[in-house]
Design a protein around this motif. Structure first.
Motif, PDB file in Angstrom:
ATOM      1  N   ASP A 158       0.758  -1.473   0.327  1.00 52.30           N
ATOM      2  CA  ASP A 158      -0.089   0.300   0.157  1.00 52.30           C
ATOM      3  C   ASP A 158       0.856   1.121  -0.059  1.00 52.30           C
ATOM      4  O   ASP A 158       0.091   2.420  -0.031  1.00 52.30           O
ATOM      5  CB  ASP A 158      -1.020  -0.276   1.357  1.00 52.30           C
ATOM      6  CG  ASP A 158      -0.736  -0.247   2.275  1.00 52.30           C
ATOM      7  OD1 ASP A 158       1.025  -0.465   2.197  1.00 52.30           O
ATOM      8  OD2 ASP A 158      -1.046  -0.622   3.563  1.00 52.30           O
ATOM      9  N   GLN A 159       2.085   1.135  -0.323  1.00 53.23           N
ATOM     10  CA  GLN A 159       3.024   2.104   0.753  1.00 53.23           C
ATOM     11  C   GLN A 159       3.696   2.114  -1.612  1.00 53.23           C
ATOM     12  O   GLN A 159       4.654   3.261  -1.544  1.00 53.23           O
ATOM     13  CB  GLN A 159       4.241   2.507   0.386  1.00 53.23           C
ATOM     14  CG  GLN A 159       3.758   2.735   2.689  1.00 53.23           C
ATOM     15  CD  GLN A 159       4.700   2.553   3.239  1.00 53.23           C
ATOM     16  OE1 GLN A 159       5.419   1.591   3.713  1.00 53.23           O
ATOM     17  NE2 GLN A 159       4.645   3.472   4.296  1.00 53.23           N
ATOM     18  N   GLN A 160       2.981   1.954  -2.162  1.00 49.48           N
ATOM     19  CA  GLN A 160       3.363   2.149  -3.498  1.00 49.48           C
ATOM     20  C   GLN A 160       5.261   0.757  -3.998  1.00 49.48           C
ATOM     21  O   GLN A 160       6.028   1.063  -4.546  1.00 49.48           O
ATOM     22  CB  GLN A 160       3.626   2.524  -4.670  1.00 49.48           C
ATOM     23  CG  GLN A 160       2.072   3.097  -4.905  1.00 49.48           C
ATOM     24  CD  GLN A 160       1.408   2.179  -5.528  1.00 49.48           C
ATOM     25  OE1 GLN A 160       0.416   1.525  -5.392  1.00 49.48           O
ATOM     26  NE2 GLN A 160       1.852   2.184  -6.964  1.00 49.48           N
ATOM     27  N   ARG A 161       5.457  -0.137  -2.968  1.00 51.56           N
ATOM     28  CA  ARG A 161       7.236  -0.491  -2.823  1.00 51.56           C
ATOM     29  C   ARG A 161       6.433  -1.570  -3.507  1.00 51.56           C
ATOM     30  O   ARG A 161       5.602  -3.002  -2.960  1.00 51.56           O
ATOM     31  CB  ARG A 161       7.346  -0.701  -1.423  1.00 51.56           C
ATOM     32  CG  ARG A 161       7.563   0.514  -0.841  1.00 51.56           C
ATOM     33  CD  ARG A 161       8.670   1.360  -1.014  1.00 51.56           C
ATOM     34  NE  ARG A 161       9.433   3.064   0.041  1.00 51.56           N
ATOM     35  CZ  ARG A 161       8.513   3.995   0.110  1.00 51.56           C
ATOM     36  NH1 ARG A 161       8.138   3.976  -1.819  1.00 51.56           N
ATOM     37  NH2 ARG A 161       8.996   4.534   0.393  1.00 51.56           N
ATOM     38  N   ILE A 162       7.435  -2.414  -4.679  1.00 51.01           N
ATOM     39  CA  ILE A 162       7.270  -3.725  -5.118  1.00 51.01           C
ATOM     40  C   ILE A 162       8.341  -4.666  -4.951  1.00 51.01           C
ATOM     41  O   ILE A 162       9.354  -4.371  -4.149  1.00 51.01           O
ATOM     42  CB  ILE A 162       7.537  -3.758  -6.455  1.00 51.01           C
ATOM     43  CG1 ILE A 162       6.663  -4.884  -7.132  1.00 51.01           C
ATOM     44  CG2 ILE A 162       8.464  -3.010  -6.975  1.00 51.01           C
ATOM     45  CD1 ILE A 162       6.393  -5.059  -9.291  1.00 51.01           C
ATOM     46  N   ARG A 163       7.270  -6.587  -4.338  1.00 50.93           N
ATOM     47  CA  ARG A 163       8.346  -6.807  -3.952  1.00 50.93           C
ATOM     48  C   ARG A 163       8.912  -7.985  -5.045  1.00 50.93           C
ATOM     49  O   ARG A 163       7.706  -8.430  -4.869  1.00 50.93           O
ATOM     50  CB  ARG A 163       7.789  -7.190  -2.039  1.00 50.93           C
ATOM     51  CG  ARG A 163       8.465  -6.691  -1.522  1.00 50.93           C
ATOM     52  CD  ARG A 163       9.645  -5.974  -0.439  1.00 50.93           C
ATOM     53  NE  ARG A 163       9.829  -4.303   0.105  1.00 50.93           N
ATOM     54  CZ  ARG A 163       9.653  -3.631  -0.202  1.00 50.93           C
ATOM     55  NH1 ARG A 163      10.217  -3.045  -1.614  1.00 50.93           N
ATOM     56  NH2 ARG A 163      10.089  -2.194   1.041  1.00 50.93           N
ATOM     57  N   LEU A 164       9.490  -8.475  -4.906  1.00 52.42           N
ATOM     58  CA  LEU A 164      10.427  -9.580  -5.345  1.00 52.42           C
ATOM     59  C   LEU A 164      10.113 -11.082  -4.758  1.00 52.42           C
ATOM     60  O   LEU A 164      10.844 -10.961  -3.975  1.00 52.42           O
ATOM     61  CB  LEU A 164      11.530 -10.218  -6.541  1.00 52.42           C
ATOM     62  CG  LEU A 164      12.228 -11.014  -7.130  1.00 52.42           C
ATOM     63  CD1 LEU A 164      10.774 -11.748  -8.509  1.00 52.42           C
ATOM     64  CD2 LEU A 164      13.388 -11.222  -7.503  1.00 52.42           C
ATOM     65  N   LEU A 165       8.564 -11.920  -4.850  1.00 57.02           N
ATOM     66  CA  LEU A 165       8.720 -13.177  -3.788  1.00 57.02           C
ATOM     67  C   LEU A 165       8.528 -14.150  -4.486  1.00 57.02           C
ATOM     68  O   LEU A 165       9.335 -15.490  -4.041  1.00 57.02           O
ATOM     69  CB  LEU A 165       7.137 -13.168  -3.217  1.00 57.02           C
ATOM     70  CG  LEU A 165       7.163 -11.567  -3.044  1.00 57.02           C
ATOM     71  CD1 LEU A 165       4.872 -11.819  -2.291  1.00 57.02           C
ATOM     72  CD2 LEU A 165       7.601 -11.631  -2.151  1.00 57.02           C
ATOM     73  N   HIS A 166       8.671 -14.687  -5.938  1.00 52.48           N
ATOM     74  CA  HIS A 166       9.672 -16.236  -6.185  1.00 52.48           C
ATOM     75  C   HIS A 166       9.765 -15.323  -7.853  1.00 52.48           C
ATOM     76  O   HIS A 166       9.337 -14.374  -8.693  1.00 52.48           O
ATOM     77  CB  HIS A 166       7.807 -16.561  -6.533  1.00 52.48           C
ATOM     78  CG  HIS A 166       8.019 -18.197  -6.414  1.00 52.48           C
ATOM     79  ND1 HIS A 166       8.022 -18.960  -5.921  1.00 52.48           N
ATOM     80  CD2 HIS A 166       8.086 -19.209  -7.769  1.00 52.48           C
ATOM     81  CE1 HIS A 166       7.965 -20.018  -6.986  1.00 52.48           C
ATOM     82  NE2 HIS A 166       8.049 -19.544  -7.701  1.00 52.48           N
ATOM     83  N   LEU A 167      11.137 -16.742  -7.759  1.00 59.32           N
ATOM     84  CA  LEU A 167      11.423 -16.087  -9.462  1.00 59.32           C
ATOM     85  C   LEU A 167      11.810 -17.942  -9.446  1.00 59.32           C
ATOM     86  O   LEU A 167      12.900 -18.349  -8.653  1.00 59.32           O
ATOM     87  CB  LEU A 167      12.766 -15.022  -9.462  1.00 59.32           C
ATOM     88  CG  LEU A 167      13.763 -14.968 -10.995  1.00 59.32           C
ATOM     89  CD1 LEU A 167      11.897 -14.588 -12.273  1.00 59.32           C
ATOM     90  CD2 LEU A 167      14.180 -14.352 -10.627  1.00 59.32           C
ATOM     91  N   SER A 168      11.463 -18.763 -10.266  1.00 63.35           N
ATOM     92  CA  SER A 168      11.926 -20.243  -9.712  1.00 63.35           C
ATOM     93  C   SER A 168      11.247 -20.808 -11.236  1.00 63.35           C
ATOM     94  O   SER A 168       9.886 -20.520 -11.262  1.00 63.35           O
ATOM     95  CB  SER A 168      11.104 -20.310  -8.223  1.00 63.35           C
ATOM     96  OG  SER A 168      11.924 -21.825  -8.512  1.00 63.35           O
ATOM     97  N   SER A 169      11.059 -21.960 -11.452  1.00 59.71           N
ATOM     98  CA  SER A 169      10.833 -23.236 -11.566  1.00 59.71           C
ATOM     99  C   SER A 169       9.369 -24.030 -11.160  1.00 59.71           C
ATOM    100  O   SER A 169       8.851 -24.414 -11.256  1.00 59.71           O
ATOM    101  CB  SER A 169      11.255 -24.184 -13.164  1.00 59.71           C
ATOM    102  OG  SER A 169      12.281 -24.611 -12.250  1.00 59.71           O
ATOM    103  N   ALA A 170       9.590 -23.792  -9.934  1.00 63.26           N
ATOM    104  CA  ALA A 170       8.900 -24.570  -9.185  1.00 63.26           C
ATOM    105  C   ALA A 170       7.337 -23.348  -8.882  1.00 63.26           C
ATOM    106  O   ALA A 170       7.114 -23.004  -9.358  1.00 63.26           O
ATOM    107  CB  ALA A 170       9.600 -24.583  -7.469  1.00 63.26           C
ATOM    108  N   PRO A 171       6.199 -24.463  -8.717  1.00 63.57           N
ATOM    109  CA  PRO A 171       5.077 -23.375  -8.888  1.00 63.57           C
ATOM    110  C   PRO A 171       5.134 -22.076  -7.576  1.00 63.57           C
ATOM    111  O   PRO A 171       5.665 -22.130  -6.900  1.00 63.57           O
ATOM    112  CB  PRO A 171       4.163 -24.910  -8.007  1.00 63.57           C
ATOM    113  CG  PRO A 171       4.551 -25.924  -7.998  1.00 63.57           C
ATOM    114  CD  PRO A 171       6.402 -25.850  -7.926  1.00 63.57           C
ATOM    115  N   LEU A 172       3.907 -21.234  -8.105  1.00 62.68           N
ATOM    116  CA  LEU A 172       3.849 -20.001  -7.228  1.00 62.68           C
ATOM    117  C   LEU A 172       3.275 -20.178  -6.446  1.00 62.68           C
ATOM    118  O   LEU A 172       2.408 -20.980  -6.138  1.00 62.68           O
ATOM    119  CB  LEU A 172       2.928 -19.315  -8.511  1.00 62.68           C
ATOM    120  CG  LEU A 172       3.722 -18.058  -9.493  1.00 62.68           C
ATOM    121  CD1 LEU A 172       2.219 -18.207 -10.195  1.00 62.68           C
ATOM    122  CD2 LEU A 172       4.712 -17.562  -8.738  1.00 62.68           C
TER     123      LEU A 172
END
Length: 707
Positions: free
Chosen positions: A20-34
């Motif tokens: 809600d503060q317009q900060r983007i976060r990378l939570l997953h980068l993988s060939s495993a399921p989301l």
């Protein structure tokens, strides 16, 4: 109110969360399921900033020790938009408080490959310059995390140690062995100060380590892996994050803290980080290498050399050793042609009458060494049906070079007002257009006037930390030079697309994939002891595609049958760099060389389409027994070595459900009384009767259900 951005591109799953503060976060980068976003802790989300960016004069809140985390304005970047263009994501963020800038993160995807290539571009959108101390190419928190309650210390890290004549030595470590412990202070819940970091500080990109890492989780079955693409300085680090509960990975080019790099970004100017490759797959370290092999082939300059794998004779190793003459070369040329070589390369020394180390730089042939002219020898090579090649070290000039003495200082790397001298050489600065023009004129002369089709481009000194001439910092001067050199290489290949230029840096001291995305062939090592050379050869395809990996074979003057066979097996699943005094071998030993080259010509078309396999683990330089193979859809070519062992027996298990047949390809089994083998299920049992032996086999795996 948070928002999720989910992408599934070519088997790679990516999840971002916008808070809600317009900060983007990378939570997953993988060939495993989301994963489900609600299953990820708030601490991990908070730590998962997309870009770590530290500017001079800015606070580093929550900083712990020397780790490159909790940066400012990295943590304060504001999301603007995310754009997908077929196989690329571009995420734009801005900062507009103490200065004004834009950061765009580019994530490139590749069809059929579970790897992304990532880099960041920062632009000064304000009116005043600012100083960059650090910017990540990729930052991930929760590496190999699968939502399990297991601590991150369940991971093992594979590191590729590198040394002159001891390249590609992979070691496996637990994280506690490297000092990274889990949740040191459970009551306070904070990150530790420990960082596992690997840096390169000079223009030998692989001087201590190859720019690669593999992290394997034995419990979850996940393996993450990365490759930094820089022909100079780079840095990566692992640390705990999210209050000591998660594992964070940061990949970057040079930094101020580790590599003497600092960049003053002027108003309106932009800076791009080095590109890095990253993948995370369910599977083992070997499957990670397979994925890296596919990726390396995809990013490489298309060329015929990597399709046909011609055999190169080079007169240096355990042969002329930098002392070529017409008299010495002619019998070697005859013997190389008889053995079946397709290129003949005259290595160092052709440009100087005597001792040449500290006077190189003009690259004019010696009349004393070649009384009839170098052209006479080159024409003789061509008359034997081979393509001629020469050695160069284009980035250096000797301190006793008359040309170097006549040139201004801005041709060279400088520190504190003095030319940098390393091992009696100056280092040219390719940022200078006159330097590039001179280097181009040398290539033009060798190709157009001498008819050269192959250049061994060596690199035997380093710049150290860089140059402070016309640069914001020493590391910045080095990075700019490296990028100028790459552009020069691109121009040379554009002018001469059929020219083969071997990448050599005292063997394998610069085998990164900025260089190898351009060069079709890499000198792997200068190791002169053929038994140790075998172990380096058997490991090198983890770092370099097998069709780019040139390995010496140098039968000795006073050797025997098994020594020749061992030498040849070292090369036969990679690229043959033939050397040795072939003209002085006995007829039967020269016939063994020719027999190996003939076999190689029959199987070499499989190497560029195959994947490297280590049925018995990746070897170290003094292992007693080891193996290496190239696997295709229906066959496995397997080399087996015995070095020094009290045990005559060795076993290797294949991934096939059952082996259909095994055949010894080299040497001719009808002439071999020293080895035997038998198959039991999917395991082959070998018997070698003595030390210092090697053999090459073809295994039919056409019913391999796993394929």
């Amino acid at each position: 109110m948070t928002r999720l951005y989910e992408y599934q591109i070519y088997g790679v799953n990516t999840l971002f969360e916008l808070d809600d503060q317009q900060r983007i976060r990378l939570l997953h980068l993988s060939s495993a399921p989301l994963p489900e976003a609600e299953d990820i802790s708030e601490q991990r989300k908070h730590a998962s900033v997309l870009v770590e960016l530290q500017l001079t004069g800015f606070n580093q809140p929550g900083h712990k020790g020397t780790r490159l985390s909790n940066t400012m304005p990295g943590a304060a970047l504001t999301f603007q938009h995310i754009e997908q263009q077929e196989d690329r994501l571009s995420i734009t963020q801005t900062y507009t408080k103490a200065c004004s800038l834009t950061v765009t993160t580019h994530i490139q995807f590749f069809p059929g490959i579970r790897i992304v290539n990532v880099w960041n571009e920062v632009t000064n959108t304000g009116t005043e310059p600012f100083g960059i101390e650090y910017i990540s190419s990729l930052h991930i928190v929760g590496v190999n995390s699968t939502g399990s309650s297991l601590p991150y210390t369940a991971n093992h890290l594979y590191l590729p140690h590198n040394s002159w004549t001891g390249e590609n030595q992979w070691q496996k470590y637990s994280l506690p062995e490297l000092g990274l412990l889990y949740a040191l202070d459970g009551e306070k819940l904070q990150d530790s100060t420990k960082v596992i970091s690997v840096s390169n500080h000079s223009s030998w990109s692989c001087s201590q380590f190859a720019p690669i890492g593999i992290l394997e989780n034995d419990y979850t079955g996940m393996t993450s892996f990365w490759q930094l693409e820089s022909n100079g300085a780079w840095h990566w680090e692992l640390s705990d994050a999210a209050l000591g509960k998660e594992l964070a990975l940061r990949l970057s080019g040079p930094t101020e803290l580790h590599n003497h790099w600092w960049k003053k970004l002027q108003a309106g100017a932009s800076f791009s980080t080095i590109p890095v490759a990253f993948g995370a797959i369910p599977g083992s370290w070997q499957e990670a290498v397979w994925e890296l092999t596919r990726y390396r082939r995809a990013i490489r300059r298309p060329n015929e050399d990597n399709r046909y794998l011609p055999i190169i004779f080079n007169d240096y190793m355990n042969c002329l050793s930098g002392d070529p003459t017409t008299e010495k070369e002619l019998p070697l040329i005859d013997a190389a042609a008889t053995a079946g070589c397709e290129y003949f390369v005259i290595d160092c020394g052709w440009y100087s009458d005597g001792y040449w180390w500290d006077n190189v730089g003009e690259w004019q042939p010696s009349e004393q060494r070649f009384p009839g002219g170098l052209i006479e020898v080159i024409q003789y090579i061509k008359s034997k049906g081979m393509i001629a090649g020469l050695w160069l070290e284009i980035e250096v000039m000797g301190i006793n070079s008359k040309l170097a003495a006549s040139l201004p200082d801005d041709w060279f790397f400088m520190r504190h007002g003095k030319r940098i001298i390393d091992h009696s050489r100056y280092h040219l600065d390719f940022r200078n257009p006159q330097v590039r023009d001179y280097a181009t004129s040398v290539i033009h002369r060798l190709v157009q006037e001498y008819g050269i089709g192959y250049i061994k481009m060596d690199y035997n000194i380093t710049t150290g930390i860089g140059t402070d001439q016309y640069s914001d910092s020493m590391g910045d001067g080095l990075l700019e030079h490296n990028r100028a050199y790459l552009q020069w290489l691109d121009d040379i290949f554009a002018a001469y697309p059929e020219l083969v230029i071997e990448n050599c840096g005292s063997g394998g001291m610069r085998h990164d994939y900025q260089m190898l995305a351009r060069h079709s062939i890499q000198s792997i090592t200068d190791q002169t002891e053929y038994v140790r050379n075998g172990a380096i050869a058997a490991a090198c395809a983890a770092n370099v595609t097998p069709e780019q990996a040139a390995i010496w074979s140098y039968p000795l003057r006073e050797g025997d049958r098994e020594e020749v066979i061992f030498n040849m097996v070292n090369t036969m699943l990679l690229r043959i760099h033939q050397s040795g005094h072939l003209s002085e071998l006995t007829e039967d030993r020269l016939l063994l060389v020719k027999q190996a080259i003939d076999v190689y010509k029959d199987i070499r078309s499989y190497i560029p389409m195959g994947r490297p396999v280590w049925l018995t683990g990746i070897p170290l330089i003094d292992d007693e027994w080891f193996s290496f193979g190239i696997e295709t859809a229906d066959r496995l070519y397997l080399a087996v070595w015995r070095t020094h062992s009290l045990n005559d027996h060795f076993s290797a298990s294949c991934s096939a459900q059952s082996i259909q047949s095994v055949a010894q390809l080299y040497p001719n089994p009808a002439e071999d009384e020293n080895t035997s083998y038998h198959v039991h299920g999917n395991t082959i049992h070998f018997n070698f009767k003595q030390n210092k032996m090697a053999r090459l086999y073809e295994i039919d795996t056409s019913y391999n259900e796993a394929r």
